[in-house]
Design an enzyme around this catalytic site. Structure first.
Site, PDB file in Angstrom:
ATOM      1  N   ASP A   1      29.477  46.159  -0.010  1.00 30.67           N
ATOM      2  CA  ASP A   1      28.588  46.577  -1.088  1.00 30.67           C
ATOM      3  C   ASP A   1      27.857  45.332  -1.599  1.00 30.67           C
ATOM      4  O   ASP A   1      28.267  44.197  -1.323  1.00 30.67           O
ATOM      5  CB  ASP A   1      29.420  47.239  -2.188  1.00 30.67           C
ATOM      6  CG  ASP A   1      28.609  47.570  -3.417  1.00 30.67           C
ATOM      7  OD1 ASP A   1      27.492  48.103  -3.279  1.00 30.67           O
ATOM      8  OD2 ASP A   1      29.088  47.286  -4.535  1.00 30.67           O
TER       9      ASP A   1
ATOM     10  N   ASP B   1      25.749  44.914  -5.215  1.00 29.39           N
ATOM     11  CA  ASP B   1      25.885  44.653  -6.654  1.00 29.39           C
ATOM     12  C   ASP B   1      27.329  44.817  -7.114  1.00 29.39           C
ATOM     13  O   ASP B   1      27.961  45.845  -6.850  1.00 29.39           O
ATOM     14  CB  ASP B   1      24.985  45.601  -7.454  1.00 29.39           C
ATOM     15  CG  ASP B   1      23.511  45.339  -7.228  1.00 29.39           C
ATOM     16  OD1 ASP B   1      22.915  44.565  -7.990  1.00 29.39           O
ATOM     17  OD2 ASP B   1      22.957  45.902  -6.257  1.00 29.39           O
TER      18      ASP B   1
ATOM     19  N   ASP C   1      32.938  47.881  -5.427  1.00 27.73           N
ATOM     20  CA  ASP C   1      33.445  47.720  -6.792  1.00 27.73           C
ATOM     21  C   ASP C   1      33.364  48.960  -7.665  1.00 27.73           C
ATOM     22  O   ASP C   1      33.925  48.976  -8.758  1.00 27.73           O
ATOM     23  CB  ASP C   1      32.680  46.600  -7.502  1.00 27.73           C
ATOM     24  CG  ASP C   1      31.271  47.031  -7.886  1.00 27.73           C
ATOM     25  OD1 ASP C   1      30.497  47.431  -6.984  1.00 27.73           O
ATOM     26  OD2 ASP C   1      30.947  46.991  -9.083  1.00 27.73           O
TER      27      ASP C   1
END
Length: 263
Positions: free
Chosen positions: A25, A27, A201
């Site tokens: 991922d 961001d 996240d």
């Protein structure tokens, strides 16, 4: 229950081992979150580490992001990697071909989000291909109002799913997700036949964790919060440290060679 956020050594072993397919991922995982999407920056050495790690694994490294593909390319320039954007709506394979999924009409959601942002300047509307994100990081007190408005808007749009992430609500196609994007990569060279590792996240990454673990790989949750991922790291900084170490380390690094942190 106290969460253990110290799986850096295990992640380094996975990233350093032959036969890995690495999915990341962007961001909140590769880069730290910022007040606005345009405010993030890629830390020094990260692009070089990604290039080295991709070479080590025969090109089997891809970014899996909610951002559109052109944004990821701009952030990582001059490096060009396989990438899935908008949670799998856009996907460019190692062959350079861009695949774009069909998307439902999200114009009613976009209109409602823009109307809300016009009244509340702290809100930011992000229009993507087949998706709309409403960011309230600069106005956290408006979370419930944003949730009500976006929920109502999505209910009027067949085939659209609302995801509640970190200070953002995103209306996206229900038929695509990060798990599906990783699954598609795993059917193609150079990813096919490898063991997938995916780090993320947020709630948008859970579909990716579910797929890679069902496929015999490992999910890596970055930060706090409930997750199906089997490994955890404290922060994007911890992930970057592991990536940098894996990009230059010999295969089969001993756990004692990686510094442990307590959070």
């Amino acid at each position: 229950m106290t969460q253990t956020l110290d799986d850096s050594a295990a992640l380094l072993q996975l990233l350093s081992a032959p036969g890995a397919a690495v999915f990341l991922d962007f961001d909140g995982t590769l880069v730290d979150l910022a007040p606005t999407p345009d405010g993030v920056h890629v830390a020094p050495g990260v692009i070089e580490a990604l290039a080295l790690l991709a070479e080590r694994h025969g090109g089997a490294l891809a970014l899996i992001s909610g951002r559109p593909v052109p944004q990821i390319d701009a952030m990582l320039a001059p490096l060009v990697l396989p990438v899935a954007g908008v949670h799998g709506v856009e996907r460019r394979g190692a062959d350079g071909v861009l695949h774009v999924a069909a998307t439902p009409d999200v114009s009613p959601v976009l209109a409602r989000a823009r109307a809300l942002a016009a009244v509340h300047p702290g809100l930011l509307v992000e229009q993507k291909r087949g998706a709309v994100a409403l960011h309230y990081r600069l106005a956290p007190e408006l979370e419930q109002l944003c949730l009500r408005e976006m929920t109502a808007a999505v209910q009027a749009c067949p085939g659209v799913l609302l995801l509640h992430g970190k200070m953002v609500l995103e209306a996206k196609p229900a038929a695509t997700d990060k798990g599906g994007a990783i699954a598609a990569f795993m059917q193609e060279s150079p990813f096919a036949g490898r063991r997938p590792v995916f780090a993320g996240d947020d709630t948008t990454d859970e579909a990716g964790f579910a797929f890679v673990q069902q496929a015999g790989g490992q999910g890596v949750k970055v930060g706090l919060g409930p997750s199906a991922a089997t490994l955890r790291l404290a922060s994007p900084g911890a992930l970057r440290t592991a990536l940098l170490a894996a990009s230059i380390s010999p295969e089969g690094v001993d756990d004692d060679e990686f510094p442990r942190t307590s959070v």
